[in-house]
Design a protein around this motif. Structure first.
Motif, short mmCIF file in Angstrom:
data_model
loop_
_atom_site.label_atom_id
_atom_site.label_comp_id
_atom_site.label_asym_id
_atom_site.label_seq_id
_atom_site.Cartn_x
_atom_site.Cartn_y
_atom_site.Cartn_z
N ARG A 46 0.60 -1.39 0.66
CA ARG A 46 0.08 -0.03 0.01
C ARG A 46 1.03 0.81 -0.12
N ALA A 47 0.39 2.13 -0.58
CA ALA A 47 1.04 3.62 -0.99
C ALA A 47 2.09 3.95 0.74
N GLU A 48 1.47 3.87 1.71
CA GLU A 48 1.50 4.31 2.81
C GLU A 48 2.48 3.84 3.29
N LEU A 49 2.72 2.12 3.16
CA LEU A 49 3.00 1.62 3.75
C LEU A 49 4.99 1.78 2.91
N ARG A 50 4.68 1.62 1.63
CA ARG A 50 5.36 1.36 0.37
C ARG A 50 6.65 2.47 0.59
N ARG A 51 5.86 4.42 1.11
CA ARG A 51 6.70 5.02 1.84
C ARG A 51 6.66 5.77 2.76
N SER A 52 7.14 4.74 3.24
CA SER A 52 7.14 4.04 4.76
C SER A 52 8.63 3.32 4.89
N LEU A 53 8.74 2.51 4.24
CA LEU A 53 9.64 1.36 3.76
C LEU A 53 10.97 1.90 3.07
N SER A 54 10.77 2.55 2.10
CA SER A 54 11.31 3.61 1.36
C SER A 54 12.15 4.87 1.86
N THR A 55 11.92 5.14 2.63
CA THR A 55 11.74 6.26 3.65
C THR A 55 13.05 5.94 4.60
N PHE A 56 12.85 4.43 5.34
CA PHE A 56 14.04 4.22 6.38
C PHE A 56 15.00 3.73 5.61
N PHE A 57 14.81 3.82 3.88
CA PHE A 57 15.37 2.71 3.19
C PHE A 57 16.93 3.52 2.65
N GLU A 58 16.27 4.96 2.86
CA GLU A 58 16.33 5.88 2.07
C GLU A 58 17.44 6.86 2.83
N ALA A 59 16.95 6.62 4.38
CA ALA A 59 17.77 7.30 5.40
C ALA A 59 19.07 6.14 5.50
N VAL A 60 18.83 5.11 5.59
CA VAL A 60 20.03 4.34 6.09
C VAL A 60 21.39 3.95 5.15
N ALA A 61 20.62 4.82 3.51
CA ALA A 61 21.46 4.54 2.05
C ALA A 61 22.08 5.66 2.91
N GLU A 62 21.69 7.45 2.93
CA GLU A 62 22.24 7.87 3.61
C GLU A 62 23.12 8.13 4.50
N ALA A 63 22.35 7.62 5.42
CA ALA A 63 23.27 7.41 6.88
C ALA A 63 25.12 6.92 6.00
N MET A 64 24.94 6.03 5.69
CA MET A 64 25.82 5.76 5.17
C MET A 64 26.59 6.12 4.47
N VAL A 65 26.18 7.15 3.18
CA VAL A 65 26.64 8.16 2.33
C VAL A 65 27.61 8.84 3.42
N VAL A 66 27.06 9.18 4.40
CA VAL A 66 28.04 10.10 5.69
C VAL A 66 28.73 9.70 5.71
N ILE A 67 28.60 8.41 6.93
CA ILE A 67 30.07 7.85 6.99
C ILE A 67 31.34 7.34 5.61
N VAL A 68 30.46 7.20 4.33
CA VAL A 68 31.86 7.34 3.88
C VAL A 68 32.33 8.87 3.35
N HIS A 69 31.41 9.44 3.63
CA HIS A 69 32.63 10.92 3.18
C HIS A 69 33.03 11.27 4.87
N TRP A 70 32.73 11.01 6.17
CA TRP A 70 33.60 10.99 7.27
C TRP A 70 35.22 10.58 6.69
N VAL A 71 34.79 8.20 6.29
CA VAL A 71 35.84 8.04 5.82
C VAL A 71 37.16 8.83 4.87
N LEU A 72 36.06 9.56 3.45
CA LEU A 72 36.87 9.91 2.87
C LEU A 72 37.76 11.65 3.51
N LEU A 73 37.15 11.32 4.27
CA LEU A 73 38.19 12.99 4.71
C LEU A 73 39.34 12.41 4.97
#
Length: 434
Positions: A186-213
């Protein structure tokens, strides 16, 4: 932006500092080798271990980053497809072109390395400087004895165990299935799940940015060992690597021209002249997003594409379509394989091709240094290639990255012309009748 301003920006960029770290590490390592001082050699060994710690910090983010990006990417593609037939047609064109790019990337990489192989002595010298822990890692894909083992790797009984043992292909396949399953919610569940994994990916990107410093320090530490054991002769191997990756991409760009002419129903001269200004922007900015305004303008004024088509297809292309990604990434992985003496059978090549296709979508929109590890790392692991040399290759990624962007902009405009199919009369200006 003036040429002096662009030079100033480059000199202050991470890419420049990483190149400096690479050169400094090779030089200092070579000097330590020449001195023969036990104190200097011992200090180099300690610093070299710091480089391995830095590399491990990057590796730890690969699995969650790729998984999160794949899930959100598939959901976004499904949402785009739901907007209408034009979007579906564009996605089909993107998919067909990416499939062709994967096949071309494997054939071009293998062909170039067969015609112009790595000098064995220089290759051994370069590998001699890589920490033993990194150089000894070989994934399961290169060891498979046939398609049964390859098929077994697609659906392991324990996904966590597969991820822990660098079974990246299994993780990629499950992420794709999971992403398509999410589109059925359902649309609301899809949005919630997508938001969760988007947040996971963004958090990983932040960590990679820190490492790349710390990338200049990490690359310096790894290059130190290379300079100590191999001297400055490895510069030739790195130059050979740049040439192989660039030649693969130049071939793809030329092939893209041919595809645009045949399927876009446009003359070669007109297509080349129309896209040249957008390519100049891509060359100077190394950003497809920054090139988008120029692409839209050239599509409407020089390629005979309707404003409505250009307004939908080009932003969608920038968001989910990166044609040079599988070609450049496969060229890197095939180079690493030959460098390490890894014999790639058909299962390993298929595993690498499937992973390259998937991560080309997943890594779209990531910064250059982040996308290099997020894309190349999983493909190397899927093909069974060690990762230890990747930080040194990252340090010289500046030149290939320019061609990546130019190739992507060329492909975006070619795909848009193919979706259009033929010249269209300009749309009437709504304000003209007022």
């Amino acid at each position: 932006m003036t040429s002096s301003r662009r030079l100033s920006v480059f000199l202050s960029s991470l890419s420049f500092r990483v190149v400096v770290g690479l050169v400094a590490g090779l030089v200092v390592g070579a000097l330590a080798q020449g001195s023969g001082s036990p104190v200097a050699l011992g200090a180099v060994g300690v610093v070299e271990q710091l480089g391995q710690v830095w590399l491990n910090a990057l590796r730890i983010t690969v699995i969650p980053l790729v998984f999160g990006l794949l899930v959100t990417g598939i959901v976004s593609i499904a949402d785009a497809a739901a907007t209408g037939r034009l979007a579906v047609r564009a996605l089909v064109v993107f998919g067909v072109m990416l499939t062709g790019a994967v096949i071309y990337g494997i054939l071009a990489g293998l062909g170039l390395l067969a015609l112009w192989p790595i000098d064995p002595e220089s290759g051994r010298a370069l590998l001699a400087g890589i920490p033993v822990e990194a150089a000894a890692e070989v994934g399961a894909a290169a060891k498979t004895d046939g398609f049964k083992a390859f098929l077994d790797s697609l659906a392991p009984a324990n996904l966590i165990q597969a991820a822990a043992s660098d079974g990246v292909l299994a993780v990629v396949v499950f992420a794709i299935v999971f992403g398509f399953a999410a589109t059925r919610l359902r649309a609301e569940l899809r949005r919630s799940l997508s938001t969760f994994f988007e947040a996971v990916a963004e958090a990983m990107v932040v960590i990679v940015h820190w490492v790349l410093l710390a990338a200049p320090i990490g690359v310096f530490a790894l290059a130190l060992g290379v300079g100590l054991r191999a001297g400055l002769g490895v510069a030739g191997t790195l130059g050979h690597y740049i040439a192989i990756v660039c030649l693969s991409q130049i071939g793809l760009i030329l092939l893209t021209y041919a595809v645009a002419v045949v399927f876009g129903r446009i003359s070669l001269g007109r297509f080349a002249q129309a896209i040249a200004p957008a390519q100049v922007v891509a060359f100077s900015t190394q950003s497809s997003l920054a090139s988008l305004p120029a692409m839209v303008d050239r599509a409407r004024t020089a390629l005979g594409i309707k404003a409505s088509t250009a307004g939908l297809v080009l932003p969608l292309a920038v968001a989910v379509f990166r044609l040079t990604s599988p070609v450049a990434n496969l060229a890197v992985c095939l180079y690493v394989a030959q460098l390490n003496g890894v014999e790639l059978g058909l299962p390993a090549l298929i595993a690498g091709g499937l992973t390259a296709f998937a991560v080309s979508i997943a890594s779209v929109g990531l910064p250059g240094q982040v996308s290099f590890f997020a894309a190349v790392g999983p493909i190397c692991l899927a093909m069974g290639c060690p990762l230890g040399v990747l930080p040194l290759l990252l340090a010289v990624e500046v030149v290939p990255d320019i061609l990546r962007t130019v190739g992507n902009v060329t492909a975006d405009l070619a795909a848009t012309r193919i979706v259009q199919g033929r010249d269209e009369a300009p749309e009437p200006d709504p304000g003209a009748a007022i």
